[in-house]
Design an enzyme around this catalytic site. Structure first.
Site, PDB file in Angstrom:
ATOM      1  N   LYS A 189     -12.814  -5.081   1.442  1.00  0.00           N
ATOM      2  CA  LYS A 189     -13.931  -4.249   1.238  1.00  0.00           C
ATOM      3  C   LYS A 189     -15.765  -4.363   1.863  1.00  0.00           C
ATOM      4  CE  LYS A 189     -10.933  -1.269  -1.667  1.00  0.00           C
ATOM      5  NZ  LYS A 189     -10.710  -0.702  -3.111  1.00  0.00           N
ATOM      6  N   THR A 209      -8.364  -2.200   2.473  1.00  0.00           N
ATOM      7  CA  THR A 209      -8.311  -2.543   1.187  1.00  0.00           C
ATOM      8  C   THR A 209      -8.581  -4.159   1.134  1.00  0.00           C
ATOM      9  OG1 THR A 209      -7.215  -2.375  -0.476  1.00  0.00           O
ATOM     10  CG2 THR A 209      -6.171  -2.437   1.649  1.00  0.00           C
ATOM     11  N   GLY A 211      -3.715   6.660 -14.087  1.00  0.00           N
ATOM     12  CA  GLY A 211      -4.927   6.098 -12.457  1.00  0.00           C
ATOM     13  C   GLY A 211      -4.126   6.383 -11.572  1.00  0.00           C
ATOM     14  N   SER A 234       0.795  -1.543  -0.440  1.00  0.00           N
ATOM     15  CA  SER A 234       0.013   0.015  -0.111  1.00  0.00           C
ATOM     16  C   SER A 234       0.338   1.404   0.511  1.00  0.00           C
ATOM     17  CB  SER A 234      -0.813   0.221   1.160  1.00  0.00           C
ATOM     18  OG  SER A 234      -1.648   1.007   1.141  1.00  0.00           O
ATOM     19  N   ASP A 272     -13.793   5.526  -3.488  1.00  0.00           N
ATOM     20  CA  ASP A 272     -13.268   5.485  -4.401  1.00  0.00           C
ATOM     21  C   ASP A 272     -13.701   6.310  -6.034  1.00  0.00           C
ATOM     22  OD1 ASP A 272     -11.377   3.811  -4.460  1.00  0.00           O
ATOM     23  OD2 ASP A 272     -12.566   1.899  -4.217  1.00  0.00           O
ATOM     24  N   GLY A 280     -13.580  -3.819 -17.285  1.00  0.00           N
ATOM     25  CA  GLY A 280     -14.174  -5.147 -16.177  1.00  0.00           C
ATOM     26  C   GLY A 280     -15.144  -4.924 -15.461  1.00  0.00           C
ATOM     27  N   ALA A 281     -15.472  -6.474 -14.657  1.00  0.00           N
ATOM     28  CA  ALA A 281     -16.394  -6.098 -13.524  1.00  0.00           C
ATOM     29  C   ALA A 281     -16.798  -6.147 -12.219  1.00  0.00           C
ATOM     30  CB  ALA A 281     -17.521  -6.953 -14.215  1.00  0.00           C
ATOM     31  N   GLY A 282     -15.350  -5.843 -12.494  1.00  0.00           N
ATOM     32  CA  GLY A 282     -14.528  -5.851 -10.468  1.00  0.00           C
ATOM     33  C   GLY A 282     -15.358  -4.831  -9.108  1.00  0.00           C
ATOM     34  N   GLY A 283     -14.360  -4.697  -8.562  1.00  0.00           N
ATOM     35  CA  GLY A 283     -14.599  -3.920  -7.877  1.00  0.00           C
ATOM     36  C   GLY A 283     -14.354  -2.279  -7.805  1.00  0.00           C
TER      37      GLY A 283
HETATM   38  P1  ATR Z   1     -10.667  -5.049  -8.645  1.00  0.00           P
HETATM   39  O1  ATR Z   1     -11.700  -4.553  -7.087  1.00  0.00           O
HETATM   40  O2  ATR Z   1      -9.514  -4.106  -8.672  1.00  0.00           O
HETATM   41  O3  ATR Z   1     -11.347  -4.524  -9.828  1.00  0.00           O
HETATM   42  P2  ATR Z   1     -11.464  -7.860  -9.368  1.00  0.00           P
HETATM   43  O4  ATR Z   1     -12.451  -7.010  -8.562  1.00  0.00           O
HETATM   44  O5  ATR Z   1     -10.230  -8.452  -8.805  1.00  0.00           O
HETATM   45  O6  ATR Z   1     -10.277  -6.625  -9.152  1.00  0.00           O
HETATM   46  O7  ATR Z   1     -11.347  -6.915 -10.943  1.00  0.00           O
HETATM   47  C1  ATR Z   1     -10.505  -7.563 -11.434  1.00  0.00           C
HETATM   48  C2  ATR Z   1     -11.352  -7.401 -13.532  1.00  0.00           C
HETATM   49  O8  ATR Z   1     -10.183  -7.459 -14.300  1.00  0.00           O
HETATM   50  C3  ATR Z   1     -12.437  -8.157 -13.552  1.00  0.00           C
HETATM   51  O9  ATR Z   1     -13.704  -7.666 -14.255  1.00  0.00           O
HETATM   52  C4  ATR Z   1     -11.758  -9.634 -14.439  1.00  0.00           C
HETATM   53  O10 ATR Z   1     -11.985 -10.251 -14.713  1.00  0.00           O
HETATM   54  P3  ATR Z   1     -13.676 -11.436 -14.298  1.00  0.00           P
HETATM   55  O11 ATR Z   1     -14.818 -10.571 -14.013  1.00  0.00           O
HETATM   56  O12 ATR Z   1     -13.673 -12.086 -16.182  1.00  0.00           O
HETATM   57  O13 ATR Z   1     -12.521 -12.099 -13.633  1.00  0.00           O
HETATM   58  C5  ATR Z   1     -10.363  -8.502 -15.068  1.00  0.00           C
HETATM   59  N1  ATR Z   1      -9.265  -9.664 -15.723  1.00  0.00           N
HETATM   60  C6  ATR Z   1      -8.229  -9.308 -14.342  1.00  0.00           C
HETATM   61  N2  ATR Z   1      -7.204 -10.296 -15.206  1.00  0.00           N
HETATM   62  C7  ATR Z   1      -7.933 -10.327 -16.720  1.00  0.00           C
HETATM   63  C8  ATR Z   1      -6.876 -10.577 -18.086  1.00  0.00           C
HETATM   64  N3  ATR Z   1      -6.635 -11.695 -18.227  1.00  0.00           N
HETATM   65  N4  ATR Z   1      -8.410 -10.826 -18.947  1.00  0.00           N
HETATM   66  C9  ATR Z   1      -8.987  -9.988 -18.659  1.00  0.00           C
HETATM   67  N5  ATR Z   1      -9.870  -9.786 -17.622  1.00  0.00           N
HETATM   68  C10 ATR Z   1      -9.610  -9.996 -16.733  1.00  0.00           C
END
Ligand code: ATR
Length: 272
Positions: free
Chosen positions: A66, A62, A234, A14, A99, A123-126
């Protein structure tokens, strides 16, 4: 002494202590200190109580805590919508998510227009949750492209916002003004990777916002520039989510430039 800090597991990487302690020093706030605390998942609740009892003003939260901390604090509307808390104020026992404002403030600082614009979120994560929430509220037409489509559906239904799941091919044809990378693809050490695959033509004259800040210029950012577009890294989001937390705890405006410089210095020392 006014104590604040960050909890995570692990938390060694961090950069928050660097930027917050630089901010305290710059403002002569010698009675403030920002600490970094490695907390294993099974004692998160206990730790929050301990920190509060030991007089901590607040903390950042973190990965991977979270979501877990939401059981122990009152999550405000924004944190509830996103399903994650990254900042806690122990005095009110309220959790929020900075964020969203960190991201939106940084877009504004770079003069990026949002209302009515077509935006592609990768992307669709956090991180994507915070971006989609902020962008949709600001009136963007949001398309989401993700490796795992089910996660996109889940994100849209959880956030309750108007956003479209999309394929790369379709998104590329959609005249996007802005592409936001919320995946970790391109992050150090795999700096030659890009979330925008080579098979799909890169849209011309688009602005890329890459949440990755290590390295500060990613392959995706170079793709945007090579196609007549603009690229923003970023680091500003990291600074501004921290600045928002700083203001919540101290009641003072954060010295954003000082925090930015401290981070750049720390990243130089850290190779990536
Ligand atoms: P964060 O909290 O930083 O968003 P996360 O919740 O792990 O971390 O989300 C990471 C995102 O990056 C996800 O959308 C992941 O895709 P999946 O939903 O399919 O897992 C995407 N991601 C990570 N590595 C990837 C890769 N090599 N190719 C494509 N997408 C990737």
């Amino acid at each position: 002494m006014n104590k604040v800090g960050v909890i995570g597991w692990p938390v060694d990487h961090s950069l928050s202590p660097v930027m917050h302690n630089a901010a305290f020093a710059a403002l002569g706030m010698t009675d403030w200190f920002y600490d970094k605390m490695a907390i294993p998942p099974d004692i998160v609740g206990l730790s929050l109580r301990e920190l509060r009892d030991h007089g901590f003003t607040g903390i950042n939260v973190t990965v991977p805590h979270k979501q877990a901390v939401m059981r122990y604090v009152t999550a405000d509307e924004r944190a509830q919508a996103i399903g994650a808390v990254n900042t806690i104020d122990f005095r009110a026992n309220v959790g929020t998510n900075t964020d969203v404002s960190g991201f939106m403030d940084d877009l504004a600082a770079h003069g990026v227009e949002i209302a009515g614009q077509n935006v592609i979120v990768l992307g669709a994560g956090g991180a994507a949750r915070a971006a989609v929430y902020g962008l949709a509220q600001a009136g963007a037409n949001v398309a989401i492209v993700n490796r795992t489509p089910e996660k996109t559906e889940q994100l849209i239904s959880d956030l309750g916002v108007d956003a479209m799941p999309m394929t790369f091919e379709k998104a590329a044809k959609g005249k996007a003004a802005l592409i936001v990378n919320c995946t970790s693809v391109g992050m150090y050490p795999k700096i030659d990777d890009s979330p925008w695959t080579d098979e799909v033509p890169f849209p011309p004259r688009v602005t890329v916002y890459d949440m990755v800040y290590r390295p500060q210029t990613t392959k995706l950012m170079r793709q945007a520039e090579a196609n007549g577009g603009r690229a923003i890294g970023g680091l500003g989001m990291l600074v501004r989510q921290g600045a928002a937390a700083f203001s919540i705890w101290t009641g003072q405006e954060a010295p954003v430039d000082v925090m930015f410089a401290a981070l750049e210095e720390a990243l130089k020392e850290n190779s990536g």
